[in-house]
Enzyme design. Sequence first.
Site, mmCIF file in Angstrom:
data_model
loop_
_atom_site.group_PDB
_atom_site.id
_atom_site.type_symbol
_atom_site.label_atom_id
_atom_site.label_comp_id
_atom_site.label_asym_id
_atom_site.label_seq_id
_atom_site.Cartn_x
_atom_site.Cartn_y
_atom_site.Cartn_z
ATOM 1 N N LYS A 9 0.719 -1.241 0.047
ATOM 2 C CA LYS A 9 -0.030 -0.115 -0.138
ATOM 3 C C LYS A 9 1.008 1.239 0.230
ATOM 4 C CE LYS A 9 -3.899 -2.209 2.470
ATOM 5 N NZ LYS A 9 -4.896 -2.155 3.307
ATOM 6 N N TYR A 49 -12.318 -2.111 -3.595
ATOM 7 C CA TYR A 49 -12.726 -2.240 -2.430
ATOM 8 C C TYR A 49 -14.158 -2.088 -2.370
ATOM 9 C CZ TYR A 49 -8.183 -1.975 0.108
ATOM 10 O OH TYR A 49 -7.000 -2.344 0.868
ATOM 11 N N PHE A 57 -15.398 3.290 7.217
ATOM 12 C CA PHE A 57 -14.037 3.830 6.633
ATOM 13 C C PHE A 57 -13.902 3.732 5.236
ATOM 14 C CE2 PHE A 57 -13.734 -0.874 7.933
ATOM 15 C CZ PHE A 57 -13.187 -1.427 6.790
ATOM 16 N N ARG A 85 -1.362 -14.460 4.091
ATOM 17 C CA ARG A 85 -2.288 -13.809 5.366
ATOM 18 C C ARG A 85 -1.393 -13.937 6.631
ATOM 19 N NH1 ARG A 85 -6.944 -10.511 4.285
ATOM 20 N NH2 ARG A 85 -7.359 -11.000 6.436
ATOM 21 N N THR A 91 -5.171 -7.497 10.540
ATOM 22 C CA THR A 91 -5.568 -6.295 10.093
ATOM 23 C C THR A 91 -5.226 -5.239 10.937
ATOM 24 O OG1 THR A 91 -7.538 -7.221 9.254
ATOM 25 C CG2 THR A 91 -7.535 -4.838 9.021
ATOM 26 N N ARG A 102 2.732 -6.561 9.322
ATOM 27 C CA ARG A 102 2.022 -5.386 9.761
ATOM 28 C C ARG A 102 2.532 -5.079 11.320
ATOM 29 N NH1 ARG A 102 -3.971 -7.268 7.356
ATOM 30 N NH2 ARG A 102 -3.744 -6.058 5.779
ATOM 31 N N ASN A 112 -1.747 0.032 6.728
ATOM 32 C CA ASN A 112 -1.362 -1.303 7.349
ATOM 33 C C ASN A 112 -0.498 -1.935 6.500
ATOM 34 O OD1 ASN A 112 -3.419 -2.290 5.964
ATOM 35 N ND2 ASN A 112 -4.472 -3.238 7.466
ATOM 36 N N HIS A 115 -1.855 -5.569 1.556
ATOM 37 C CA HIS A 115 -3.142 -6.151 1.340
ATOM 38 C C HIS A 115 -2.958 -7.568 0.627
ATOM 39 C CE1 HIS A 115 -7.057 -6.815 -0.143
ATOM 40 N NE2 HIS A 115 -6.620 -7.395 -1.356
ATOM 41 N N GLU A 126 -9.615 -10.324 -7.698
ATOM 42 C CA GLU A 126 -8.404 -9.015 -7.513
ATOM 43 C C GLU A 126 -7.338 -9.383 -8.399
ATOM 44 O OE1 GLU A 126 -7.466 -9.332 -3.324
ATOM 45 O OE2 GLU A 126 -9.456 -8.420 -2.682
HETATM 46 P P1 IDP Z 1 -7.713 -7.075 5.450
HETATM 47 O O1 IDP Z 1 -6.826 -6.142 4.647
HETATM 48 O O2 IDP Z 1 -7.068 -7.530 6.675
HETATM 49 O O3 IDP Z 1 -8.294 -8.211 4.745
HETATM 50 P P2 IDP Z 1 -10.375 -5.761 5.818
HETATM 51 O O4 IDP Z 1 -11.418 -6.136 6.905
HETATM 52 O O5 IDP Z 1 -10.685 -6.821 4.500
HETATM 53 O O6 IDP Z 1 -9.015 -6.327 6.341
HETATM 54 O O7 IDP Z 1 -10.125 -4.370 5.528
HETATM 55 C C1 IDP Z 1 -9.525 -3.900 4.209
HETATM 56 C C2 IDP Z 1 -8.842 -2.564 4.749
HETATM 57 O O8 IDP Z 1 -9.593 -1.733 5.104
HETATM 58 C C3 IDP Z 1 -7.834 -2.875 5.704
HETATM 59 O O9 IDP Z 1 -6.414 -3.605 5.503
HETATM 60 C C4 IDP Z 1 -7.418 -1.302 6.398
HETATM 61 O O10 IDP Z 1 -6.568 -0.946 5.396
HETATM 62 C C5 IDP Z 1 -8.899 -1.006 6.126
HETATM 63 N N1 IDP Z 1 -9.513 -1.128 7.598
HETATM 64 C C6 IDP Z 1 -9.973 -2.193 8.096
HETATM 65 N N2 IDP Z 1 -10.953 -1.940 9.032
HETATM 66 C C7 IDP Z 1 -10.785 -0.522 9.394
HETATM 67 C C8 IDP Z 1 -11.030 0.405 10.337
HETATM 68 O O11 IDP Z 1 -11.664 -0.208 11.343
HETATM 69 N N3 IDP Z 1 -10.649 1.593 10.264
HETATM 70 C C9 IDP Z 1 -10.089 2.166 9.288
HETATM 71 N N4 IDP Z 1 -9.522 1.252 8.295
HETATM 72 C C10 IDP Z 1 -9.924 -0.168 8.279
#
Ligand code: IDP
Length: 139
Positions: A9, A49, A57, A85, A91, A102, A112, A115, A126
């Site tokens: 990212k 997304y 968010f 993963r 996350t 991370r 973070n 992805h 994707e």
């Molecule tokens: P992942 O990337 O670990 O699969 P997802 O739940 O699919 O997590 O969320 C996608 C992305 O959205 C996360 O990697 C992060 O950048 C962002 N994200 C997820 N939860 C939050 C939140 O509670 N606040 C702000 N950003 C979030």
Amino acid sequence: MERTLSIIKPDGVAKNVIGEVIKRFETAGIKIAAMKMIQLTKVQAQGFYAVHKERPFFGSLTDFMTSGPIVVMVLEGEDVIAKNRKLMGATNFEEAEEGTIRKDYATDIEKNVVHGSDAPETAAFEIGYFFNDLEIQKR
Ligand code: IDP
């Protein structure tokens, strides 16, 4: 053999950890089948997304994902979706295991660093979002 989509990212690119992230994949025996650096438009980030469009968010996440260049890769290997993963960590970096990407480099639940697709169906969508068949190396 399985494939997954990985993204470094904008925060990961800005922190100069492209090489570090790729090194972790290669050390784990994961092959890189395709790779490019691009900058997403807002519309492209929203499309990628789309599953999160109802989440609070979504606006912030799609702004962040367009804030600088990203590196997109197709990773290949046995059980690579789960392996990636695991290398990424949770996350929320505060909950991520020690030694994960991370835990080591993320500073924020949103920013973070990486992805990774979470299932075969999302991986197929994707990968197709960023690469056509000719851009993916068969080895
Ligand atoms: P992942 O990337 O670990 O699969 P997802 O739940 O699919 O997590 O969320 C996608 C992305 O959205 C996360 O990697 C992060 O950048 C962002 N994200 C997820 N939860 C939050 C939140 O509670 N606040 C702000 N950003 C979030």
